[in-house]
Scaffold this active site. Structure first.
Site, PDB file in Angstrom:
ATOM      1  N   LYS A 105       0.859  -1.194   0.000  1.00 18.48           N
ATOM      2  CA  LYS A 105       0.000   0.000   0.000  1.00 18.48           C
ATOM      3  C   LYS A 105       0.884   1.229   0.000  1.00 18.48           C
ATOM      4  O   LYS A 105       1.794   1.345   0.829  1.00 18.48           O
ATOM      5  CB  LYS A 105      -0.884  -0.013   1.266  1.00 18.48           C
ATOM      6  CG  LYS A 105      -1.872   1.120   1.326  1.00 18.48           C
ATOM      7  CD  LYS A 105      -3.167   0.773   0.617  1.00 18.48           C
ATOM      8  CE  LYS A 105      -4.022   2.003   0.309  1.00 18.48           C
ATOM      9  NZ  LYS A 105      -3.659   2.724  -0.923  1.00 18.48           N
ATOM     10  N   LYS A 141       5.554   2.095  -2.903  1.00 18.06           N
ATOM     11  CA  LYS A 141       5.407   3.419  -3.516  1.00 18.06           C
ATOM     12  C   LYS A 141       5.700   3.275  -4.994  1.00 18.06           C
ATOM     13  O   LYS A 141       6.388   2.349  -5.409  1.00 18.06           O
ATOM     14  CB  LYS A 141       6.389   4.411  -2.879  1.00 18.06           C
ATOM     15  CG  LYS A 141       5.988   5.857  -3.031  1.00 18.06           C
ATOM     16  CD  LYS A 141       4.908   6.283  -2.060  1.00 18.06           C
ATOM     17  CE  LYS A 141       4.449   7.698  -2.328  1.00 18.06           C
ATOM     18  NZ  LYS A 141       3.566   8.199  -1.253  1.00 18.06           N
ATOM     19  N   ASP A 181      -0.486  10.825  -4.762  1.00 16.59           N
ATOM     20  CA  ASP A 181       0.621  11.509  -4.085  1.00 16.59           C
ATOM     21  C   ASP A 181       0.856  12.763  -4.924  1.00 16.59           C
ATOM     22  O   ASP A 181      -0.062  13.186  -5.660  1.00 16.59           O
ATOM     23  CB  ASP A 181       1.865  10.597  -4.013  1.00 16.59           C
ATOM     24  CG  ASP A 181       2.957  11.156  -3.087  1.00 16.59           C
ATOM     25  OD1 ASP A 181       2.829  11.022  -1.861  1.00 16.59           O
ATOM     26  OD2 ASP A 181       3.927  11.757  -3.587  1.00 16.59           O
ATOM     27  N   THR A 225      -5.149  13.476   4.907  1.00 17.05           N
ATOM     28  CA  THR A 225      -3.747  13.691   5.285  1.00 17.05           C
ATOM     29  C   THR A 225      -3.578  15.058   5.953  1.00 17.05           C
ATOM     30  O   THR A 225      -2.948  15.175   7.011  1.00 17.05           O
ATOM     31  CB  THR A 225      -2.829  13.564   4.053  1.00 17.05           C
ATOM     32  OG1 THR A 225      -3.125  12.330   3.387  1.00 17.05           O
ATOM     33  CG2 THR A 225      -1.378  13.586   4.454  1.00 17.05           C
TER      34      THR A 225
HETATM   35  P1  NDP Z   1       0.130  17.708  -4.551  1.00 11.00           P
HETATM   36  O1  NDP Z   1       0.660  17.358  -5.895  1.00 11.00           O
HETATM   37  O2  NDP Z   1      -1.322  17.836  -4.364  1.00 11.00           O
HETATM   38  O3  NDP Z   1       0.816  19.073  -4.056  1.00 11.00           O
HETATM   39  C1  NDP Z   1       2.203  19.195  -3.958  1.00 11.00           C
HETATM   40  C2  NDP Z   1       2.540  20.619  -3.552  1.00 11.00           C
HETATM   41  O4  NDP Z   1       3.930  20.690  -3.231  1.00 11.00           O
HETATM   42  C3  NDP Z   1       2.306  21.625  -4.665  1.00 11.00           C
HETATM   43  O5  NDP Z   1       1.951  22.835  -4.088  1.00 11.00           O
HETATM   44  C4  NDP Z   1       3.679  21.688  -5.335  1.00 11.00           C
HETATM   45  O6  NDP Z   1       3.911  22.908  -6.013  1.00 11.00           O
HETATM   46  C5  NDP Z   1       4.572  21.598  -4.118  1.00 11.00           C
HETATM   47  N1  NDP Z   1       5.888  21.070  -4.517  1.00 11.00           N
HETATM   48  C6  NDP Z   1       6.147  19.896  -5.146  1.00 11.00           C
HETATM   49  N2  NDP Z   1       7.454  19.764  -5.371  1.00 11.00           N
HETATM   50  C7  NDP Z   1       8.020  20.886  -4.887  1.00 11.00           C
HETATM   51  C8  NDP Z   1       9.349  21.355  -4.836  1.00 11.00           C
HETATM   52  N3  NDP Z   1      10.370  20.627  -5.325  1.00 11.00           N
HETATM   53  N4  NDP Z   1       9.584  22.558  -4.243  1.00 11.00           N
HETATM   54  C9  NDP Z   1       8.550  23.279  -3.728  1.00 11.00           C
HETATM   55  N5  NDP Z   1       7.271  22.901  -3.764  1.00 11.00           N
HETATM   56  C10 NDP Z   1       7.022  21.718  -4.336  1.00 11.00           C
HETATM   57  O7  NDP Z   1       0.755  16.615  -3.540  1.00 11.00           O
HETATM   58  P2  NDP Z   1       0.244  16.209  -2.087  1.00 11.00           P
HETATM   59  O8  NDP Z   1      -0.296  17.399  -1.379  1.00 11.00           O
HETATM   60  O9  NDP Z   1      -0.575  14.992  -2.228  1.00 11.00           O
HETATM   61  O10 NDP Z   1       1.612  15.750  -1.396  1.00 11.00           O
HETATM   62  C11 NDP Z   1       2.447  16.667  -0.671  1.00 11.00           C
HETATM   63  C12 NDP Z   1       3.376  15.887   0.242  1.00 11.00           C
HETATM   64  O11 NDP Z   1       2.591  15.104   1.166  1.00 11.00           O
HETATM   65  C13 NDP Z   1       4.301  14.871  -0.443  1.00 11.00           C
HETATM   66  O12 NDP Z   1       5.515  14.786   0.277  1.00 11.00           O
HETATM   67  C14 NDP Z   1       3.545  13.565  -0.299  1.00 11.00           C
HETATM   68  O13 NDP Z   1       4.415  12.438  -0.399  1.00 11.00           O
HETATM   69  C15 NDP Z   1       2.989  13.732   1.104  1.00 11.00           C
HETATM   70  N6  NDP Z   1       1.849  12.886   1.428  1.00 11.00           N
HETATM   71  C16 NDP Z   1       0.691  12.933   0.688  1.00 11.00           C
HETATM   72  C17 NDP Z   1      -0.384  12.154   1.026  1.00 11.00           C
HETATM   73  C18 NDP Z   1      -1.685  12.270   0.336  1.00 11.00           C
HETATM   74  O14 NDP Z   1      -2.658  11.666   0.831  1.00 11.00           O
HETATM   75  N7  NDP Z   1      -1.813  13.016  -0.755  1.00 11.00           N
HETATM   76  C19 NDP Z   1      -0.277  11.164   2.128  1.00 11.00           C
HETATM   77  C20 NDP Z   1       0.933  11.261   2.906  1.00 11.00           C
HETATM   78  C21 NDP Z   1       1.958  12.069   2.537  1.00 11.00           C
HETATM   79  P3  NDP Z   1       3.882  22.980  -7.632  1.00 11.00           P
HETATM   80  O15 NDP Z   1       2.432  23.044  -7.991  1.00 11.00           O
HETATM   81  O16 NDP Z   1       4.657  24.200  -7.971  1.00 11.00           O
HETATM   82  O17 NDP Z   1       4.531  21.714  -8.121  1.00 11.00           O
END
Ligand code: NDP
Length: 460
Positions: A105, A141, A181, A225
């Site tokens: 998962k 993953k 993700d 989350t």
């Molecule tokens: P989204 O794609 O919905 O959002 C990601 C956000 O992070 C965007 O605002 C993006 O900006 C920004 N971002 C991505 N890469 C970078 C970077 N290199 N530098 C600065 N900003 C960045 O993803 P999620 O919200 O789903 O995921 C965010 C984090 O949470 C990740 O680490 C993920 O692994 C973790 N996570 C998510 C879960 C989930 O249920 N979705 C569960 C547990 C953990 P931009 O639009 O400019 O790319």
């Protein structure tokens, strides 16, 4: 973003230091070009010395040697055709790390930075996070270096279909259950699930989580989350007779996790004042307007600077991170290693009280050490963002039983799971002699569950 390694976690006695070091040496030798994976392995192995000391059978049973090697790694070509008729080729990944507690998962990430190191670090973390939730789910993953930004819906659909044309054979509700993700939201999940249904000729709801609520998805999975990370902050503060009400909260990111962390912070009486994307951050001292943020980032798929253009009193700071803004609570919710030692020092200097990782491994080892030295309450991602995958497990239960629970019931379950996750980490930290250290607590509690199951199931 990558980081160096710290060795300031619990100092192990000789009997446990040697086997830990031997495994670390092997992992370095086998994976020399995987800095994020090495960082994640260091963080776990260096913090579980007290567990190994109390359970020598885990060392004798070769648990560490087996855990750092994925059960299976799948790498594949993803060819697709863009709107101009040009052939494109991306790389697809699925790393199935551990199925000892249940089907694999873990989410799928679509981002140009994706490589084997990133997927392995995320998969490795997922083993312990999933164990910590107490649900029967293993760790995995996957993803691709495909970038959905700027792509049309038709291009995203063709990419998702090609991706699933290969991955479907490795998935299944009892085998491996992906979710979203970074870069994989409602749109991508819909296309991926649709193609799985087409090529297998099965409507197998439980093979993917994060589905639309109209076609098998669970209430609160979208919010889980972000909501869960904020519930985790409430639990940490609650242990010290404090609460979120009246606090200023700094959030990074503006995707799924960030948006719902901001929404829940508002609901609990706090003022979330920042959000960001890869171009910079916004500050809104009146409190981030969640409706406007969703409009800009989710509906229009635009840049965060647009928020400041439309909202009076808000400002956009280009090419910077939000950690220089004074806050009481920080919830980094964008990506790995987005908060380094200088950022931690800035937060500490401004009096931050608690940090909860909404993202996976957003704080560098040096930043974590700075928080630890300063006595800041620090909730690592494995615990603080576990609400997403825990609610995914609830989605699997509902799919298996062909039931649909209400939003309120589901949120109450999430809240209670986050309390249990918090308490498991808190209690393990005390039990292993590091009271208040949620890094040691979360890693130890998760590892214990996995290690006992591995011993019971033999050398597999
Ligand atoms: P989204 O794609 O919905 O959002 C990601 C956000 O992070 C965007 O605002 C993006 O900006 C920004 N971002 C991505 N890469 C970078 C970077 N290199 N530098 C600065 N900003 C960045 O993803 P999620 O919200 O789903 O995921 C965010 C984090 O949470 C990740 O680490 C993920 O692994 C973790 N996570 C998510 C879960 C989930 O249920 N979705 C569960 C547990 C953990 P931009 O639009 O400019 O790319």
């Amino acid at each position: 973003m990558s980081a160096s390694f710290s060795t300031t976690l619990p100092v192990a006695p000789e009997a446990t230091r040697e086997p830990i070091q031997a495994v670390l040496d092997t992992v370095h030798a086998r994976n020399p070009h995987e800095p994020e994976f090495l960082q994640a392995v260091h963080e776990v192995l260096e913090s579980i010395a007290p567990v190994l000391e109390q359970h020598p059978q885990f060392v004798e049973g070769g648990i560490l040697e087996r855990l750092v090697e994925p059960e299976r790694q799948i790498l594949f070509r993803v060819p697709w055709v863009d709107d101009e008729g040009r052939l494109r080729v991306n790389r697809g990944f699925r790393v199935q790390f551990s199925s000892v507690l249940g089907p694999y998962k873990g989410g799928l990430r679509f981002h140009p930075s994706v490589n084997l190191s990133i997927i392995k670090f995320l998969g490795f973390e997922q083993i312990f996070k999933n164990a910590l939730t107490g649900q029967g789910i293993g760790g995995a993953k996957g993803g691709s270096d495909f970038d959905p930004h700027g792509r049309s819906d038709a291009e995203v659909m063709r990419f998702c279909q090609s991706f699933m044309n290969e991955l479907y054979r490795h998935l299944g509700e009892h085998t491996d259950v992906p979710a979203g993700d970074i870069g994989v939201g409602a749109r991508e999940i819909g296309y991926l699930f649709g193609q799985y249904r087409k090529v297998t000729n099965r409507h197998e709801s439980g093979m993917f989580t994060g589905k639309g609520v109209q076609w098998g998805g669970a209430e609160v999975r979208t919010e889980a989350t972000g909501y869960g990370a904020v519930f985790f902050v409430e639990e940490m503060l609650g242990r010290h007779g404090d609460s979120l009400a009246g606090k200023r909260v700094g959030v990074s990111g503006s995707g799924n996790v960030a948006i719902y962390a901001i929404a829940k912070a508002h609901q609990l009486g706090a003022t979330p004042v920042t959000a960001s994307d890869s171009s910079g951050y916004i500050v809104d001292d009146a409190g981030i307007d969640v409706g406007l943020l969703r409009q800009v980032k989710e509906v229009e798929r635009g840049r965060i600077s647009e928020y400041a253009v439309r909202r009076s009193g808000a400002r956009f700071v280009e090419a910077a991170r939000p950690w220089e803004v004074p806050v009481d609570v920080a919830v980094p919710s964008a990506t790995q290693n987005e908060l380094d030692e200088a950022d931690a020092d800035a937060l500490i200097g401004n009096g931050v009280r608690a940090v909860a990782e909404g993202a996976n491994m957003p704080s560098t080892p040096e930043a974590i050490e700075a928080f630890r030295r300063a006595g800041v309450l620090f909730g690592p991602g494995k615990a603080a963002n576990a609400g997403g995958v825990a609610t995914s497990a609830l989605e699997m239960s509902q799919n298996a039983a062909r039931q649909r629970w209400s939003f309120d019931d589901s949120e109450a379950k999430l809240r209670s799971i986050m309390k249990d996750v918090h308490d498991a980490a808190f209690d393990a930290a005390e039990r292993y002699g590091h009271p208040g250290d949620y890094v040691v607590g979360a890693n130890s509690a998760g590892f214990e569950r996995v290690a006992h199951a591995m011993l019971a199931q033999g050398v597999i």
